[in-house]
Write an enzyme that holds these catalytic residues in place. Structure first.
Site, mmCIF file in Angstrom:
data_model
loop_
_atom_site.group_PDB
_atom_site.id
_atom_site.type_symbol
_atom_site.label_atom_id
_atom_site.label_comp_id
_atom_site.label_asym_id
_atom_site.label_seq_id
_atom_site.Cartn_x
_atom_site.Cartn_y
_atom_site.Cartn_z
ATOM 1 N N SER A 17 -15.347 10.244 12.316
ATOM 2 C CA SER A 17 -15.504 9.509 13.305
ATOM 3 C C SER A 17 -15.883 9.861 14.777
ATOM 4 O O SER A 17 -16.434 9.092 14.987
ATOM 5 C CB SER A 17 -13.985 9.522 13.662
ATOM 6 O OG SER A 17 -12.424 9.153 12.581
ATOM 7 N N LYS A 66 -0.767 11.329 10.707
ATOM 8 C CA LYS A 66 -0.111 10.000 11.031
ATOM 9 C C LYS A 66 1.270 9.206 11.394
ATOM 10 O O LYS A 66 1.930 8.438 11.826
ATOM 11 C CB LYS A 66 -0.996 8.990 10.071
ATOM 12 C CG LYS A 66 -2.110 8.826 10.001
ATOM 13 C CD LYS A 66 -2.897 7.671 9.074
ATOM 14 C CE LYS A 66 -3.878 8.246 9.218
ATOM 15 N NZ LYS A 66 -4.748 6.854 8.123
ATOM 16 N N ASP A 102 -5.667 0.842 10.027
ATOM 17 C CA ASP A 102 -6.129 0.295 8.581
ATOM 18 C C ASP A 102 -6.651 -0.622 8.093
ATOM 19 O O ASP A 102 -6.833 -0.955 7.279
ATOM 20 C CB ASP A 102 -5.964 2.060 7.872
ATOM 21 C CG ASP A 102 -6.170 3.532 7.799
ATOM 22 O OD1 ASP A 102 -6.831 3.424 9.073
ATOM 23 O OD2 ASP A 102 -5.166 4.571 7.892
ATOM 24 N N GLY A 126 -0.377 1.736 -6.126
ATOM 25 C CA GLY A 126 -0.242 2.737 -5.292
ATOM 26 C C GLY A 126 0.917 2.413 -3.908
ATOM 27 O O GLY A 126 1.546 0.525 -3.539
ATOM 28 N N GLY A 129 2.263 6.303 1.731
ATOM 29 C CA GLY A 129 1.039 6.014 3.268
ATOM 30 C C GLY A 129 0.013 4.663 2.639
ATOM 31 O O GLY A 129 0.071 4.134 4.153
ATOM 32 N N ALA A 153 8.153 2.884 -10.266
ATOM 33 C CA ALA A 153 8.034 1.541 -10.216
ATOM 34 C C ALA A 153 8.805 1.370 -8.352
ATOM 35 O O ALA A 153 8.805 0.152 -7.743
ATOM 36 C CB ALA A 153 8.584 0.624 -11.122
HETATM 37 P P1 ATR Z 1 -1.078 8.487 0.862
HETATM 38 O O1 ATR Z 1 -0.711 8.317 2.583
HETATM 39 O O2 ATR Z 1 -2.472 8.688 0.486
HETATM 40 O O3 ATR Z 1 -0.699 7.178 0.020
HETATM 41 P P2 ATR Z 1 1.333 9.199 -0.406
HETATM 42 O O4 ATR Z 1 2.236 8.734 0.246
HETATM 43 O O5 ATR Z 1 1.614 11.156 -0.589
HETATM 44 O O6 ATR Z 1 0.281 9.560 0.156
HETATM 45 O O7 ATR Z 1 1.326 8.968 -1.669
HETATM 46 C C1 ATR Z 1 0.199 8.452 -3.228
HETATM 47 C C2 ATR Z 1 0.025 7.778 -4.204
HETATM 48 O O8 ATR Z 1 -0.511 8.055 -5.143
HETATM 49 C C3 ATR Z 1 1.665 7.236 -4.425
HETATM 50 O O9 ATR Z 1 1.689 6.010 -4.251
HETATM 51 C C4 ATR Z 1 1.899 8.005 -5.355
HETATM 52 O O10 ATR Z 1 1.999 7.478 -6.985
HETATM 53 P P3 ATR Z 1 3.996 8.259 -7.078
HETATM 54 O O11 ATR Z 1 4.910 6.865 -6.128
HETATM 55 O O12 ATR Z 1 4.667 7.566 -8.479
HETATM 56 O O13 ATR Z 1 3.702 9.470 -6.814
HETATM 57 C C5 ATR Z 1 0.435 8.034 -5.760
HETATM 58 N N1 ATR Z 1 -0.523 8.856 -7.359
HETATM 59 C C6 ATR Z 1 -0.730 9.916 -6.230
HETATM 60 N N2 ATR Z 1 -1.213 10.580 -7.844
HETATM 61 C C7 ATR Z 1 -1.588 9.594 -8.809
HETATM 62 C C8 ATR Z 1 -2.015 9.555 -10.408
HETATM 63 N N3 ATR Z 1 -1.720 10.833 -10.670
HETATM 64 N N4 ATR Z 1 -2.455 9.302 -11.158
HETATM 65 C C9 ATR Z 1 -1.708 7.797 -10.211
HETATM 66 N N5 ATR Z 1 -0.529 7.320 -9.017
HETATM 67 C C10 ATR Z 1 -0.832 8.636 -8.525
#
Ligand code: ATR
Length: 278
Positions: A17, A66, A102, A126, A129, A153
């Protein structure tokens, strides 16, 4: 007097940044400085207060602060309120306004890449956040379908409920990986953190429409497992999140300074210094 801005995070040393905003400031002739601030994990609010007391005018907020920034802001834009996270503070004399650029950065990058989002079918992978931050701007861009698929899900379904009031076109759907099957998508966006461990979500085949784009929000990792899988499954094009990084910064810069920088030269400069996708 030179106006002060900064990005605040933990860690922060490798943030791009400061160089992005320095380039924007030089290009637009703005009298401003932009530094990197390392906040202790338990010292976000105190670091913000000290920066504000020293005359700071604005902050970008990055990992892991954040959500805390969302709670600290005196007011929130609608997109930030719904995202549940803030990446930009506009610091006024009396109050701190929180925003989240974002999602707008992602939408601008997709447009820059030549994607027509109006009427597009989008698959968002996903439900954390990163995913939550881009749902409203994608809906507002006029997508005809926005299916949120997640390993868990229920989290995807909760996001669908959260954004239901902004889904006038009935674009939203949600479920697990296999609930996305049976439809083809023009854009598939990876907002999971799986790429950080170079894993790909186990997606069913047949999701990529002819001419489709696979987009990984991470950057600097070359062709990720997700992007490699996308190519093998028929995605016509792949992109990483480097453009989103530049575009969200430009959006914050415009909020602070009222001037929109030309992102093209900064994009080119960062791209030249980043591992290629081939
Ligand atoms: P971020 O702020 O980066 O979104 P987060 O809030 O911890 O971080 O969310 C991580 C996301 O990546 C979630 O959707 C998580 O799936 P779950 O809700 O089932 O935990 C997903 N995720 C993390 N590791 C993963 C993996 N190895 N394969 C698939 N999805 C993954």
């Amino acid at each position: 007097m030179t106006d002060r801005y900064a990005v605040i995070g933990h860690p922060i040393a490798h943030s791009k940044s400061p160089s992005i905003h320095a380039a924007f400031a030089a290009q637009t002739g703005q009298d401003m400085s932009y530094e990197a601030l390392l906040a202790p994990l338990d010292g976000f609010a105190a670091t913000v207060a000290a920066f504000r007391a020293a005359g700071g005018r604005g902050l970008n907020i990055t990992v892991p602060f954040k959500e805390e920034a969302w709670r600290l802001a005196d007011s929130l834009s609608e997109r930030a309120r719904l995202a549940g996270a803030v990446n930009t503070f506009v610091i006024g004399g009396e109050a701190i306004a929180g925003d989240n650029t974002d999602g707008a950065g992602l939408v601008r990058d997709l447009e820059w890449l030549g994607c027509r989002l109006d009427g597009a079918r989008v698959l968002l992978l996903g439900a954390g956040g990163a995913a939550r931050g881009v749902v409203l701007p994608l809906l507002e861009a006029g997508v005809s379908r926005l299916f949120i698929a997640n390993r868990t899900a229920e989290r995807a379904c909760a996001l669908q409920v959260h954004f239901a009031g902004h889904d006038a076109r009935g674009a939203l759907g949600a479920g697990g990986w296999h609930d996305a099957a049976g439809a083809a998508y023009d854009v598939v966006i990876n907002a999971t953190s799986a790429s950080l461990s170079n894993q790909a979500p186990p997606l069913p085949a047949g999701l990529y429409a002819p001419g489709s784009l696979a987009y990984d929000m991470v950057y600097g990792r070359g062709l990720t497992a997700f992007l490699g899988q996308a190519r093998a499954q028929g995605a016509a094009r792949v992109a990483d999140g480097l453009g989103m990084l530049v575009e969200q910064a430009a959006e914050a810069f415009a909020l602070w300074r009222g001037v929109r920088p030309d992102t093209a030269p900064v994009r080119a400069q960062l791209r030249a210094a980043t591992p290629p996708l081939d």
